[in-house]
Design an enzyme around this catalytic site. Structure first.
Site, PDB file in Angstrom:
ATOM      1  N   ARG A 155      -9.216   1.210   9.083  1.00  0.00           N
ATOM      2  CA  ARG A 155      -8.880  -0.174   9.441  1.00  0.00           C
ATOM      3  C   ARG A 155      -9.994  -0.827  10.243  1.00  0.00           C
ATOM      4  NH1 ARG A 155      -2.933   0.548   9.189  1.00  0.00           N
ATOM      5  NH2 ARG A 155      -1.828  -1.364   9.616  1.00  0.00           N
ATOM      6  N   ARG A 203      11.799  -6.203   3.949  1.00  0.00           N
ATOM      7  CA  ARG A 203      11.691  -4.763   4.197  1.00  0.00           C
ATOM      8  C   ARG A 203      12.599  -4.365   5.364  1.00  0.00           C
ATOM      9  NH1 ARG A 203       5.833  -2.150   4.690  1.00  0.00           N
ATOM     10  NH2 ARG A 203       5.665  -3.110   6.734  1.00  0.00           N
ATOM     11  N   ARG A 216      -0.213  -8.723  13.488  1.00  0.00           N
ATOM     12  CA  ARG A 216      -0.720  -7.671  12.590  1.00  0.00           C
ATOM     13  C   ARG A 216      -1.658  -8.284  11.556  1.00  0.00           C
ATOM     14  NH1 ARG A 216       4.607  -5.323  10.432  1.00  0.00           N
ATOM     15  NH2 ARG A 216       3.296  -3.903   9.255  1.00  0.00           N
ATOM     16  N   LYS A 254       0.827  -1.208   0.000  1.00  0.00           N
ATOM     17  CA  LYS A 254       0.000   0.000   0.000  1.00  0.00           C
ATOM     18  C   LYS A 254       0.866   1.266   0.000  1.00  0.00           C
ATOM     19  CE  LYS A 254      -2.064  -1.094   3.917  1.00  0.00           C
ATOM     20  NZ  LYS A 254      -1.442  -2.401   4.250  1.00  0.00           N
ATOM     21  N   ARG A 298      11.534  -0.887  11.385  1.00  0.00           N
ATOM     22  CA  ARG A 298      10.282  -0.885  12.150  1.00  0.00           C
ATOM     23  C   ARG A 298      10.296  -1.993  13.191  1.00  0.00           C
ATOM     24  NH1 ARG A 298       5.121  -0.182   8.224  1.00  0.00           N
ATOM     25  NH2 ARG A 298       4.230  -1.162  10.069  1.00  0.00           N
TER      26      ARG A 298
HETATM   27  P1  AMP Z   1       1.086   0.471   9.216  1.00  0.00           P
HETATM   28  O1  AMP Z   1       2.292   1.286   8.947  1.00  0.00           O
HETATM   29  O2  AMP Z   1      -0.104   0.935   8.405  1.00  0.00           O
HETATM   30  O3  AMP Z   1       1.325  -0.998   9.086  1.00  0.00           O
HETATM   31  O4  AMP Z   1       0.680   0.737  10.746  1.00  0.00           O
HETATM   32  C1  AMP Z   1       1.558   0.402  11.796  1.00  0.00           C
HETATM   33  C2  AMP Z   1       0.796   0.292  13.120  1.00  0.00           C
HETATM   34  O5  AMP Z   1       0.174   1.563  13.415  1.00  0.00           O
HETATM   35  C3  AMP Z   1      -0.372  -0.683  13.107  1.00  0.00           C
HETATM   36  O6  AMP Z   1       0.049  -2.004  13.376  1.00  0.00           O
HETATM   37  C4  AMP Z   1      -1.242  -0.110  14.223  1.00  0.00           C
HETATM   38  O7  AMP Z   1      -0.714  -0.383  15.489  1.00  0.00           O
HETATM   39  C5  AMP Z   1      -1.103   1.378  13.989  1.00  0.00           C
HETATM   40  N1  AMP Z   1      -2.112   1.885  13.016  1.00  0.00           N
HETATM   41  C6  AMP Z   1      -1.863   2.431  11.799  1.00  0.00           C
HETATM   42  N2  AMP Z   1      -2.985   2.813  11.186  1.00  0.00           N
HETATM   43  C7  AMP Z   1      -3.999   2.499  12.038  1.00  0.00           C
HETATM   44  C8  AMP Z   1      -5.415   2.633  11.983  1.00  0.00           C
HETATM   45  N3  AMP Z   1      -6.030   3.163  10.911  1.00  0.00           N
HETATM   46  N4  AMP Z   1      -6.140   2.201  13.057  1.00  0.00           N
HETATM   47  C9  AMP Z   1      -5.537   1.682  14.144  1.00  0.00           C
HETATM   48  N5  AMP Z   1      -4.208   1.513  14.250  1.00  0.00           N
HETATM   49  C10 AMP Z   1      -3.430   1.913  13.215  1.00  0.00           C
END
Ligand code: AMP
Length: 192
Positions: free
Chosen positions: A87, A126, A149, A13, A138
């Protein structure tokens, strides 16, 4: 034009969002990036979400909806790409309301369809690439946290596919194709 990119962690994404920023002057809104920035800068919000993020769980709807609301205020002539948001169903409803309040709406919801078995490899790669390039790795890009996740994705986010399908807004692309081929599929949907 406002677009949601949806798919499990590691689906690509963020990569595709950056392509759309470069080619179409859209603004990428990644709640994950915003939360990581808050964590790095040690803000109160960052400290509050750090533990949840490190466990691979979702932070509260209220927090991420607040972050998106702030960004929508800034406006974007080319429109927004939502990456990692919404989400949950509550976030999807809130986004619909926020966009309506700004006199706009969603133009497409694009699912990056991927093979779960390949995702762990992508995540591990990654982390290795980030390390090799001297970029921060990360903390949630480990095979163990990745499992959590992915579980959060199926439990809380995958229901959005039905939600947007019912609204006739869902399109799918083959997320296992090359980065360029995925981009071409996305552009074809946006230009249709
Ligand atoms: P991502 O970079 O999108 O994989 O997000 C990393 C982490 O941020 C996720 O595993 C969640 O802990 C938190 N996070 C990101 N976006 C959201 C969202 N829309 N709702 C809830 N938690 C989020």
């Amino acid at each position: 034009m406002n677009v949601i990119l949806i798919g499990p962690p590691g689906a690509g994404k963020g990569t595709q969002a950056q392509k759309l920023v470069a080619s179409r002057g859209m603004v990428q809104l990644s709640t994950g990036d915003m939360l990581r920035a808050a964590k790095t800068s040690g803000t109160e919000l960052g400290n509050r979400v750090a533990e949840v993020m490190d466990k691979g769980e979702l932070v509260t709807d209220e927090i991420v909806i607040g972050l998106i609301e702030e960004q929508l205020e800034q406006g974007s002539a080319g429109g927004f790409i939502f990456d990692g948001f919404p989400r949950t169903l509550a976030q999807a409803d809130a986004l619909g309301d926020l966009l309506a309040r700004h006199g706009t709406g969603l133009h497409a919801v694009i699912e990056l369809v991927v093979d779960d078995a390949a995702l762990v490899d992508r995540i591990v790669k990654r982390a290795e690439d980030a390390q090799a390039a001297g970029h921060p790795v990360r903390r949630d890009d480990t095979p163990e946290v990745f499992e959590d996740r992915l579980r959060a994705y199926y439990k809380q986010t995958a229901p959005l596919l039905g939600y947007y399908y019912a609204k006739e807004q869902l399109s799918q692309v083959d997320g296992m194709a090359s980065v360029d081929a995925v981009e071409r599929q996305i552009v074809a949907i946006l230009d249709a």
